[in-house]
Design a protein around this motif. Sequence first.
Motif, mmCIF file in Angstrom:
data_model
loop_
_atom_site.group_PDB
_atom_site.id
_atom_site.type_symbol
_atom_site.label_atom_id
_atom_site.label_comp_id
_atom_site.label_asym_id
_atom_site.label_seq_id
_atom_site.Cartn_x
_atom_site.Cartn_y
_atom_site.Cartn_z
ATOM 1 N N LYS A 1 3.886 4.515 -12.580
ATOM 2 C CA LYS A 1 3.541 3.874 -12.564
ATOM 3 C C LYS A 1 1.933 3.421 -12.020
ATOM 4 O O LYS A 1 1.307 3.173 -12.662
ATOM 5 C CB LYS A 1 4.626 2.514 -11.861
ATOM 6 C CG LYS A 1 5.766 2.157 -12.800
ATOM 7 C CD LYS A 1 6.818 1.723 -11.731
ATOM 8 C CE LYS A 1 7.952 0.903 -12.416
ATOM 9 N NZ LYS A 1 8.291 0.023 -12.039
ATOM 10 N N HIS B 1 -1.362 1.985 -13.530
ATOM 11 C CA HIS B 1 -2.184 1.251 -12.630
ATOM 12 C C HIS B 1 -3.697 1.973 -12.681
ATOM 13 O O HIS B 1 -4.522 1.326 -12.129
ATOM 14 C CB HIS B 1 -2.139 0.970 -10.480
ATOM 15 C CG HIS B 1 -0.327 0.554 -11.764
ATOM 16 N ND1 HIS B 1 0.015 -0.040 -11.916
ATOM 17 C CD2 HIS B 1 0.872 0.769 -10.629
ATOM 18 C CE1 HIS B 1 1.626 -0.654 -12.308
ATOM 19 N NE2 HIS B 1 1.864 -0.295 -11.343
ATOM 20 N N PRO C 1 3.099 -5.169 -0.586
ATOM 21 C CA PRO C 1 2.844 -4.795 -1.745
ATOM 22 C C PRO C 1 4.470 -3.249 -2.709
ATOM 23 O O PRO C 1 4.486 -2.250 -1.314
ATOM 24 C CB PRO C 1 1.460 -3.994 -2.093
ATOM 25 C CG PRO C 1 0.862 -4.197 -1.345
ATOM 26 C CD PRO C 1 1.336 -4.972 0.013
ATOM 27 N N GLN D 1 1.959 0.534 -6.144
ATOM 28 C CA GLN D 1 0.509 -0.151 -6.324
ATOM 29 C C GLN D 1 0.041 0.741 -5.498
ATOM 30 O O GLN D 1 0.761 1.869 -4.806
ATOM 31 C CB GLN D 1 0.320 -1.338 -4.923
ATOM 32 C CG GLN D 1 1.465 -2.373 -5.726
ATOM 33 C CD GLN D 1 0.704 -2.968 -7.061
ATOM 34 O OE1 GLN D 1 -0.115 -3.364 -7.432
ATOM 35 N NE2 GLN D 1 1.577 -2.829 -8.085
ATOM 36 N N SER E 1 -5.986 -2.120 -5.633
ATOM 37 C CA SER E 1 -5.277 -2.894 -6.563
ATOM 38 C C SER E 1 -5.707 -4.279 -6.601
ATOM 39 O O SER E 1 -5.559 -4.640 -7.283
ATOM 40 C CB SER E 1 -3.313 -2.675 -5.612
ATOM 41 O OG SER E 1 -2.886 -2.178 -5.830
ATOM 42 N N GLU F 1 -7.488 -3.871 -9.920
ATOM 43 C CA GLU F 1 -6.214 -3.449 -10.719
ATOM 44 C C GLU F 1 -5.271 -4.577 -11.191
ATOM 45 O O GLU F 1 -4.823 -5.186 -11.440
ATOM 46 C CB GLU F 1 -5.616 -2.575 -10.019
ATOM 47 C CG GLU F 1 -4.310 -2.342 -11.479
ATOM 48 C CD GLU F 1 -3.466 -2.709 -11.820
ATOM 49 O OE1 GLU F 1 -3.329 -2.571 -12.870
ATOM 50 O OE2 GLU F 1 -2.168 -2.375 -11.082
ATOM 51 N N SER G 1 0.949 -5.819 -12.925
ATOM 52 C CA SER G 1 1.203 -5.899 -11.602
ATOM 53 C C SER G 1 0.224 -7.424 -10.781
ATOM 54 O O SER G 1 1.510 -7.630 -10.480
ATOM 55 C CB SER G 1 -0.399 -5.074 -11.720
ATOM 56 O OG SER G 1 -0.064 -3.287 -11.229
ATOM 57 N N GLN H 1 4.347 -8.617 -11.043
ATOM 58 C CA GLN H 1 4.861 -7.838 -10.289
ATOM 59 C C GLN H 1 4.792 -8.833 -8.937
ATOM 60 O O GLN H 1 5.621 -9.644 -7.985
ATOM 61 C CB GLN H 1 4.462 -6.769 -9.796
ATOM 62 C CG GLN H 1 5.595 -5.661 -9.219
ATOM 63 C CD GLN H 1 4.808 -4.318 -9.179
ATOM 64 O OE1 GLN H 1 5.156 -4.200 -10.041
ATOM 65 N NE2 GLN H 1 5.013 -4.038 -7.689
ATOM 66 N N ARG H 2 2.900 -9.474 -9.175
ATOM 67 C CA ARG H 2 2.716 -9.707 -7.411
ATOM 68 C C ARG H 2 3.182 -11.339 -7.123
ATOM 69 O O ARG H 2 3.321 -11.477 -6.259
ATOM 70 C CB ARG H 2 0.900 -9.570 -7.375
ATOM 71 C CG ARG H 2 1.069 -7.445 -7.148
ATOM 72 C CD ARG H 2 -0.889 -7.615 -7.791
ATOM 73 N NE ARG H 2 -1.017 -6.786 -7.792
ATOM 74 C CZ ARG H 2 -1.941 -6.006 -9.147
ATOM 75 N NH1 ARG H 2 -2.307 -6.635 -9.542
ATOM 76 N NH2 ARG H 2 -2.507 -5.236 -8.841
#
Length: 387
Positions: A88, A92, A301, A305, A309, A312, A317, A320-321
């Motif tokens: 991951k 990223h 995070p 991450q 980030s 990104e 992502s 996810q955030r």
Amino acid sequence: MTLPASKPACILVLQGGGAMGAYHVGAFQALQEGGFEPDWVCGISMGAINGALIAGNASERRLERLNAFWSAISRPCLTPPFADTNLKILEHYCSFVTTLLTGQPGFFEPRPFNPFFAPSGVSATSFYDTRPLYQTLSMLVDLDHLNNGTTTRLSVGATNVETGQLEFFDTRAMKGGFCLDHIAASGALPPGFPAVRIGDRLYWDGGCASNSPLEAVLDDMPQGHSIAFIIDLWSSSGPAPQTMSDVLWRAKQIQYASKTMQHIKWLEAKINLRHALSMLENKGAPPPDERLDLVHVIYHPDDDQIPYSDAEFSQTSIAQRRAAGYADMQRILADKPWLRIHRAPHIGCVVHRVSRDGIMTVNDDACCERLVPLAQEALCANREHRS
């Protein structure tokens, strides 16, 4: 979720943080589902952009417009979802490098020539052109709605390039003169983005001076009971770094989180001092129902991450955030600490902090007690001055 009959005013305070601003979207969705439509939004950088999408649309269209914006400026992942954290992280980094080289759709694009070799002018002062952002915002922010003076108030902070001071542009104060330039100025982070000219002055990202839009609230506290939800994208506390990647990530978090805690303490002390003064002037009678609950929601995070980030923008992502913001805000709305806290008569401001450790009310009672004699001194000095 049912609100009490006397619903408090809702202030939404959104920090800058680039791509991490997707956390704002999830937090706002939970607020809206919980019945909290903001009466005032204060934002800096990406917080200003998200704030404009909220305040610049009717309630029923806000979430739709936020989703449309984040969909427009993100790219789908080219690989299937990875379960392994290291894979991951690699994904990223690839997303971040793609952003560096090609920009971000609907947001910014690289200039055709390196600014170091460009002739003097706008193209020589930034690596990217932000005209795509103007095009995206023009489709998603209703400026007539934003400027009509009867809807949600918006304040955005930008840094005056020549003075280095943080200035706020406010829809209530500007009386119909708020435009896309004010939003873009708040997010014009150098050297990536060019300064934005407003009148005869140039402005950079508000985060250059302070990433905390709380200063706008400090200057114009609403009357009655208010709840300010501070959506903080940077954690001031964290473990000691073990790798160079950890060092870069931790240093950036400290840099952008540095003033938020301080501003929260300033605001708390100012309101509590005003409360103590009111009690003294009224011979010990409690002041009117004027109080503020500061709900400080901090984004933490996940381990995958990277230090970059904030630049990104992969859809993985962003999702996810957003999910993290939604979950954290749901926790605070379920707990409702502003209802369960016992508030002494001289305390007008209470701080509630939401983090991985849980929900904690963090007022310094000893400090609040010391405000009473300070208020007594201030009141006596004021009376002597009048006489």
